[in-house]
Design an enzyme around this catalytic site. Structure first.
Site, PDB file in Angstrom:
ATOM      1  N   GLU A 287      43.808  67.124  14.387  1.00 19.02           N
ATOM      2  CA  GLU A 287      44.826  67.984  14.994  1.00 19.02           C
ATOM      3  C   GLU A 287      46.215  67.344  14.969  1.00 19.02           C
ATOM      4  O   GLU A 287      46.939  67.362  15.960  1.00 19.02           O
ATOM      5  CB  GLU A 287      44.420  68.347  16.428  1.00 19.02           C
ATOM      6  CG  GLU A 287      43.114  69.127  16.466  1.00 19.02           C
ATOM      7  CD  GLU A 287      42.732  69.660  17.849  1.00 19.02           C
ATOM      8  OE1 GLU A 287      43.139  69.053  18.851  1.00 19.02           O
ATOM      9  OE2 GLU A 287      42.031  70.679  17.903  1.00 19.02           O
ATOM     10  N   ASP A 361      33.903  73.093  19.504  1.00 15.63           N
ATOM     11  CA  ASP A 361      34.835  72.611  20.525  1.00 15.63           C
ATOM     12  C   ASP A 361      34.483  73.108  21.923  1.00 15.63           C
ATOM     13  O   ASP A 361      35.138  74.019  22.431  1.00 15.63           O
ATOM     14  CB  ASP A 361      36.264  73.061  20.164  1.00 15.63           C
ATOM     15  CG  ASP A 361      37.309  72.392  21.030  1.00 15.63           C
ATOM     16  OD1 ASP A 361      36.963  71.432  21.725  1.00 15.63           O
ATOM     17  OD2 ASP A 361      38.472  72.837  21.001  1.00 15.63           O
ATOM     18  N   GLU A 389      38.107  74.048  30.100  1.00  8.96           N
ATOM     19  CA  GLU A 389      39.021  74.626  29.111  1.00  8.96           C
ATOM     20  C   GLU A 389      38.551  75.993  28.636  1.00  8.96           C
ATOM     21  O   GLU A 389      39.343  76.926  28.522  1.00  8.96           O
ATOM     22  CB  GLU A 389      39.153  73.671  27.920  1.00  8.96           C
ATOM     23  CG  GLU A 389      40.034  74.232  26.815  1.00  8.96           C
ATOM     24  CD  GLU A 389      40.241  73.270  25.649  1.00  8.96           C
ATOM     25  OE1 GLU A 389      39.677  72.160  25.669  1.00  8.96           O
ATOM     26  OE2 GLU A 389      40.974  73.651  24.721  1.00  8.96           O
TER      27      GLU A 389
END
Ligand code: GCW
Length: 694
Positions: A287, A361, A389
């Site tokens: 990332e 993820d 998240e």
């Protein structure tokens, strides 16, 4: 507050700060009499800092539990009626050294261990037992952690924000360190030590080079001084390009002697200030973060360079496997395996590769990462995400132990049946010497640490499972509820029931049937229509692949063939759409809207039913909470009740978003037994856009 004893929060007005260490007065009279029998003294021959913490904790705990200040003495001699700390010579391996035994011996309760840490963990275990008002007679506890490095990872930034943090800002106050040391650090350490957590990474894996500066090392040392007293080692995330950006070198090539010398010097500097420094955590070439590949080197080259720098010391390198390239034709599912498996055998023994539980993820449900079991020569550590998240931030109640357990108990089949993920990471399958489990923390500066009061249970569950992955999700929930919320059995049962179902309920309205949603954008709001992003795998449509024919990501041989990364027995569970368990269906198959599923319904109908029943079940959760109301602290009751209302509203939001959007492909009505959404797709999109507006 340094100890809770100095400033106890009134039980009828609990602000959640004390977590599961409330030490509420024992109400069972007979039990109290028994406890008082062992409260004449606490014998601690050791002068060490950690046993000192154990002593202090036990005194604090007993004072509150049974109302007595118990004196400390150095040796029990022939005295009876006390608690005795007994440190034995170390014999076992590193994990065994941290275990403890608790038993009555000639009129005393003896906590014995091979290390100061063991004494501390035993003390917390005894206090847990007493908080639950269990008898001491016949008490015999013997417990050893199954995993050596049990860590929290904080994604905390220098500016006080937390990446994916939903409970306020960072608890680390960089601007006032090292001079002022917030007393909260000690309470943080106590809470972690009570679970057996023995390491913490203070800063975000998207790291700032600043942490390698002399100034920040001094700040970090001030925190390390507090954590050390509770047996917790301090680690730092490193910015791979620090030699260049901070050190002024031409580059950060891991094979460049100047770069290697820079790291060796840096490590020496750190150890001078923090002699028991734990080591480094690294996110590299992921990332947008820099890494060894920027210089044509491999992950192993990068990790081994840091390991070489750490060689003279005890520290380790934790290298993350969370990598995936921006390749529109690739399947992100396969990326970590493709990059890491070929490197098996090339890592320095000081390196542990840290793998997220699933291949993508931290989704509400993922199949286990195919890396587990496929790197027998490299110790693989587990990375779970405690912070929510993808689980509704601090608004949705989702108890995560079932998610953790589901992954740990998955069978990789690499050495035949029973080769579970747990056995990979606890080292028993491949004989790893260094074993690790990490949780991305959900703590923040909110008074109750985690925002949602029930999210405390996720921190607790992670810690308990890190110590012993064989504990059940139910046992942990029951324990936590009793320690934290109420001792009343009926109410406890309502809450535990609600906790145990909460994740499936969430999946019902959020990602049913194996959908996933790791897209960019608002991140907490539904956006299944999002089709444009900086990279293809940062869009929603990349993952769900809805079209007029059907829904889901084909990962069989006719698709990306990601399934080939698993052993044949695992493939057999998932490669036939007719046999794939429904919770995993759309992870592996593009299924036509009218296909009849095992449930007897078509895909479209099943999807609608799950979305509705998920959203409706939030009302059931509200009822369970209501049923416990009279036994709950008023503030905690009201806080959770309010959040459940938000959850209910947002659950319907998710339901409507998926349903109305997917309906544009399925072109079918909502089944007659369900009441269709009372808004249009455009209206839902607008309600999401508000969160995108400036
Ligand atoms: O889950 C994703 C998050 C990023 C995070 C990244 C990672 C720290 O959205 O915020 O960055 O994973 O794990 O590195």
């Amino acid at each position: 507050m340094a100890t809770f004893a100095s400033n106890p929060t009134a039980p009828e007005d609990d602000d959640g700060y004390r977590l599961w260490l409330r030490y509420e007065p024992v109400t069972n009279a007979a039990i109290k009499v028994e406890y008082l029998k062992y409260a004449s003294f606490i014998a601690n021959t050791e002068k060490g800092e950690i046993t000192g913490s154990a002593l202090k904790e036990l005194q604090t705990g007993l004072k509150q539990l049974i109302g007595k200040r118990v004196p400390a003495i150095t040796t029990a001699g022939s005295r009876t009626g006390g608690v005795v700390f007994s440190l034995k010579p170390a014999t076992g391996d590193s994990a065994a050294k941290e275990g403890y035994q608790i038993q009555p011996v000639s009129g005393n309760i003896v906590i014995s261990a091979q290390s100061e840490r063991g004494i501390l963990y035993g003390t917390f275990a005894l206090l847990r037992h007493m908080q639950m008002q269990q008898p001491l007679k016949n008490l015999r506890i013997s417990s050893t952690p199954k995993i050596r490095y049990r860590m929290l990872n904080h994604w905390d930034n220098t500016d006080g924000t937390i990446e994916r943090g939903y409970a306020g800002g960072s608890i680390w106050k960089w601007y006032e360190l090292p001079e002022r040391v917030d007393p909260r650090y000690e309470d943080y350490a106590r809470a972690n030590a009570s679970l057996g957590i023995n390491g913490t990474v203070l800063n975000n894996v998207n790291a700032s080079a600043r942490f390698m500066s002399q100034e920040y090392i001094g700040k970090v040392a001030a925190i390390a001084n507090v954590l050390r007293k509770y047996g917790i080692k301090t680690y730092l995330s490193v910015y791979f390009a620090a030699p260049k950006t901070l050190g002024g070198l031409a580059g950060s090539d891991p094979l460049d002697p100047n770069v290697r010398a820079w790291w060796a010097d840096k490590v020496a500097e750190i150890y001078k200030t923090i002699p028991d420094f734990g080591g480094f955590l690294v996110k590299a070439n992921s990332e947008g973060e820099p890494g060894p590949q920027d210089y044509g080197r491999t992950h192993a080259d990068g990790a081994n360079m840091l390991a070489a720098a750490l060689k003279p010391y005890d520290g380790i390198v934790v290298w993350r496997a969370f990598v995936y390239k921006a390749d529109p034709d690739a399947d992100r599912f396969k990326a970590a395996y493709e990059e890491f498996v070929p490197l098996d055998g090339q890592f320095d023994p000081k390196v542990i590769v840290q793998v997220k539980n699933g291949p993508i993820d931290f989704q509400p449900r993922e199949p286990f990462s195919p890396l587990f079991g496929n790197m027998p020569k490299t110790p693989l550590g587990m990375e779970f995400q405690i912070t929510q998240e993808y689980l509704g931030f601090a608004a949705h109640a989702v108890y995560e132990a079932p998610l953790f357990k589901e992954c740990l108990e998955s069978d990789t089949w690499v050495n035949g049946q029973g080769s579970t993920v747990a056995k990979v990471i606890d080292g028993s399958l491949h004989g790893y010497e260094r074993t690790l489990i990490a949780g991305v923390a959900n703590t923040g500066s909110d008074r109750n640490w985690t925002g949602h009061p029930l999210a405390q249970a996720n921190w607790y569950a992670f810690g308990r499972l890190a110590w012993d992955h064989q504990l059940s999700a139910e046992q942990i929930a029951a324990e936590w509820t009793q320690l934290t919320l109420t001792r009343q059995i009926k109410s406890r049962e309502h809450i535990v029931k609600m906790m145990l179902r909460s994740r499936e309920i969430y999946i019902g309205y959020n990602t049913p049937l194996g959908l996933s949603r790791p897209w960019m954008g608002v991140h907490f709001a539904p956006e299944p229509w999002q089709s444009r992003g900086a990279r293809p795998d940062w869009t929603a449509t990349y993952y769900h692949r809805a079209d007029s024919a059907g829904l889901g990501f084909d990962r069989t041989t006719s698709g990306s063939n990601a399934l080939s990364q698993y052993r044949p027995q695992v493939q057999a569970q998932w490669n036939d759409p007719d046999k794939t368990p429904l919770p995993y269906l759309l992870w592996f198959h593009h299924v036509s809207w009218n296909k009849k599923l095992g449930s007897g319904r078509t895909l479209w109908d099943e999807l609608c039913h799950r979305l509705y029943s998920g959203a409706d079940s939030v009302s059931w959760m509200q009822q369970q909470w209501e049923l416990a109301r009279n036994d709950l602290d008023t503030r905690v009751y009201a806080d959770v009740a309010g959040r459940l209302k938000v959850q209910r509203r947002e659950a319907i939001w998710w339901r409507d978003a998926w349903l109305l959007y997917l309906q544009t492909f399925s072109r079918q009505p909502v089944p007659a037994s369900l009441t269709p959404p009372d808004r249009t797709l455009e209206e839902v999109k607008k309600s999401v856009n508000i969160y995108l507006m400036r």
